[in-house]
Design a protein around this motif. Structure first.
Motif, PDB file in Angstrom:
ATOM      1  N   SER A 275       4.648   4.488  -4.407  1.00  0.00           N
ATOM      2  CA  SER A 275       3.253   4.805  -4.122  1.00  0.00           C
ATOM      3  C   SER A 275       3.096   6.305  -3.923  1.00  0.00           C
ATOM      4  O   SER A 275       3.982   6.976  -3.380  1.00  0.00           O
ATOM      5  CB  SER A 275       2.776   4.061  -2.870  1.00  0.00           C
TER       6      SER A 275
ATOM      7  N   SER B  23       4.495   1.366  -0.293  1.00  0.00           N
ATOM      8  CA  SER B  23       5.819   1.225  -0.926  1.00  0.00           C
ATOM      9  C   SER B  23       6.951   1.402   0.077  1.00  0.00           C
ATOM     10  O   SER B  23       7.899   2.172  -0.143  1.00  0.00           O
ATOM     11  CB  SER B  23       5.970   2.244  -2.072  1.00  0.00           C
TER      12      SER B  23
ATOM     13  N   THR C 140      -4.049   1.050  -7.286  1.00  0.00           N
ATOM     14  CA  THR C 140      -2.898   0.467  -7.967  1.00  0.00           C
ATOM     15  C   THR C 140      -2.489   1.339  -9.147  1.00  0.00           C
ATOM     16  O   THR C 140      -3.343   1.788  -9.921  1.00  0.00           O
ATOM     17  CB  THR C 140      -3.228  -0.943  -8.458  1.00  0.00           C
TER      18      THR C 140
ATOM     19  N   CYS D 124      -3.997   4.108  -1.536  1.00  0.00           N
ATOM     20  CA  CYS D 124      -4.049   4.539  -2.931  1.00  0.00           C
ATOM     21  C   CYS D 124      -4.432   3.366  -3.823  1.00  0.00           C
ATOM     22  O   CYS D 124      -4.268   2.203  -3.454  1.00  0.00           O
ATOM     23  CB  CYS D 124      -2.698   5.092  -3.386  1.00  0.00           C
TER      24      CYS D 124
ATOM     25  N   HIS E  41      -4.929  -2.729  -5.104  1.00  0.00           N
ATOM     26  CA  HIS E  41      -4.699  -2.140  -3.784  1.00  0.00           C
ATOM     27  C   HIS E  41      -5.994  -1.773  -3.074  1.00  0.00           C
ATOM     28  O   HIS E  41      -6.112  -1.944  -1.850  1.00  0.00           O
ATOM     29  CB  HIS E  41      -3.804  -0.907  -3.927  1.00  0.00           C
TER      30      HIS E  41
ATOM     31  N   GLN F 153       0.800  -1.207   0.000  1.00  0.00           N
ATOM     32  CA  GLN F 153       0.000   0.000   0.000  1.00  0.00           C
ATOM     33  C   GLN F 153       0.843   1.273   0.000  1.00  0.00           C
ATOM     34  O   GLN F 153       0.481   2.260  -0.642  1.00  0.00           O
ATOM     35  CB  GLN F 153      -0.928   0.005   1.222  1.00  0.00           C
TER      36      GLN F 153
END
Length: 481
Positions: free
Chosen positions: A327, A175, A239, A237, A416, A173
């Motif tokens: 992300s 990174s 994907t 966030c 995500h 989610q």
């Protein structure tokens, strides 16, 4: 026994790290010019996962040493064991009288059976087998015990799922690296849970909480823990775009996302070396699928960055960075973990009060067995199936699976939004189940208090009425209810 158990745990830790030493070395591409340039954020990065098991096993083994210097029996336990043996001998002698002794009442027989269960450590195997089924059924039929255990099963299921998959959730989610995700959990969530357990014990002791107030404390802790989980649905966030796999909603993929442009390159389908186009925020599975023909290495003071150039499938043919795209909501990882840690503290607040509900609810002679049944049910109903349930739910959110020997292997990319909704949704589901159990416990305890008050009020009022209507010539024995 504690020392031997700790030694077994240490051996288990050593066994868990054993695959690293007996398996074949990790394979990597030897043909790449410039050598291997991986960072800890690269999906192919494999850290020293086995080192933690070795350190933990050594720490547990050292902690087990002091237990071997304790005496076999504590001083106070000797007198207690002698008393239990005398009670057992007295019970056996009364049974051996047989026909000479008068027939005992049902209450006396029940009391004798309870005394047998109370001195269970001194019973023979046959006596224990005769007593165990009745005590087990009596414990399982206790409504407060069952509801408390069910609430703890829900809480333990939530903890088991979070402890197993929260690091992976944070990696996908936000990174972050695996080491940083585990560092956040170890520095925020676990200390918060410890504080919650301590605060719950202090409140029970300082405020002298009875069963009803303990249930209220558990109910409030579970309620606020549930409320803190609701914002987690919106902290994340979607994907990012992945060439050949995903595209923006409502838009058709552009020419740079079509896999047809890579057909002349004959790119292997099972390769995975992700690269990211930082301008369009599009990720490609390999530099070959991006149509790149060149490679450049940019050296810096603290790290080096690999670029791939002359990419025909990228708009403008600009260079792409090695590794997955970052992300866009990495800044939310700390607020997310603060809410999770605060929720863990409130959930842990219910640990001591719920344990006191079990100890105060069951009979004195059943407490040891009740605690054993409690931990058995937690292992069977929570810690074993919960990781399987969470893992199965997470697998349904995968959008691209890697193939190994024609079979599905690991998941490369997740949806995500779906990942977050299902992972947090399972947490909310278990917290709601725990809240419902505590609400039922509170309702039952209040109903029991009301019934006890009614039973005390009715005989007292009847006694007063009989004393008023009876004459002075009546004896006191006649006025008893």
């Amino acid at each position: 026994m504690i020392g031997y158990g700790a030694v077994l745990v240490a051996l288990a830790g050593l066994l868990m790290s054993l695959p690293h030493f007996i398996s074949e070395p990790y394979r990597y591409d030897h043909t790449s010019s410039g050598g291997i340039s991986l960072t800890s954020k690269d999906p192919r990065w494999v850290g020293a996962w086995w080192l933690g098991f070795l350190i933990s096993a050594g720490a547990v083994a050292l902690a087990a040493v002091p237990y071997f210097f304790f005496p076999r029996e504590m001083p106070r336990e000797k007198h207690e064991l002698r008393f239990r043996r005398r009670v057992l001998e007295a019970t056996a002698s009364s049974v051996s009288k047989g026909e000479d002794s008068p027939p005992e009442s049902l209450a006396e027989s029940q009391e004798k059976q309870d005394s047998l269960t109370q001195i269970a450590p001194d019973l023979t195997v046959i006596q224990f087998i005769k007593v165990f089924p009745r005590v087990l059924l009596r414990t399982l039929r206790h409504p407060i015990f069952l509801l408390v255990v069910l609430s703890q099963v829900c809480m333990s299921s939530m903890v088991a799922g979070m402890a197993t998959f929260l690091p992976k959730f944070l990696e996908r989610q936000f990174s972050v690296t695996a080491s940083y995700a585990n560092l956040l959990i170890g520095c925020l969530t676990i200390p918060s849970a410890i504080v919650g357990i301590v605060v719950g014990g202090v409140l029970v002791k300082r405020l002298h909480l009875g069963p009803v107030r303990c249930a209220i404390l558990c109910l409030l802790g579970a309620l606020f823990c549930l409320l803190l989980s609701l914002p987690l649905f919106f902290m994340g966030c979607s994907t990012h775009q992945i060439a050949g796999i995903s595209h923006p909603p409502g838009h058709l993929p552009g020419p740079e996302l079509f896999t047809a442009c890579t057909e002349p390159c004959f790119c292997p389908l099972d390769d995975f070396n992700p690269v990211c186009d930082p301008r369009a925020h599009v990720e490609y599975l390999t530099p070959c699928q991006a149509g790149c023909t060149g490679r450049a290495l940019q050296e810096a003071l603290d790290k080096s960055q690999v670029f791939y150039t002359n990419c025909s499938c990228v708009v403008g043919g600009g260079p792409v960075l090695a590794g997955s795209c970052e992300s866009s909501c990495s800044h939310l990882v700390l607020p997310f973990m603060l809410l999770v840690s605060l929720g863990a503290s409130l959930a842990s607040l219910t640990h001591t009060p719920s344990f006191m509900l079990i100890l105060r609810g069951v009979k004195k002679e059943d407490k040891t067995l009740a605690v054993g049944i409690q931990f058995m049910l937690l292992r069977v109903l929570a810690w074993m199936p919960s990781p399987v349930i969470h893992g199965s739910a997470i697998d349904t959110t995968c959008v691209h699976w890697a193939q190994s020997c024609g079979r599905r292997a690991v998941c490369r990319y997740y949806d995500h939004d779906l990942f977050r909704n299902r992972f947090v949704g399972l947490q909310v589901f278990f917290k709601t189940g725990s809240l419902a159990c505590f609400a039922l416990i509170l309702a039952i305890l209040r109903q029991q208090d009301k019934d006890e008050g009614t039973q005390v009020t009715v005989p007292t009022s009847g006694l007063q009425q009989q004393l008023l209507t009876s004459g002075p010539e009546k004896k006191p024995e006649e006025s008893r209810v």
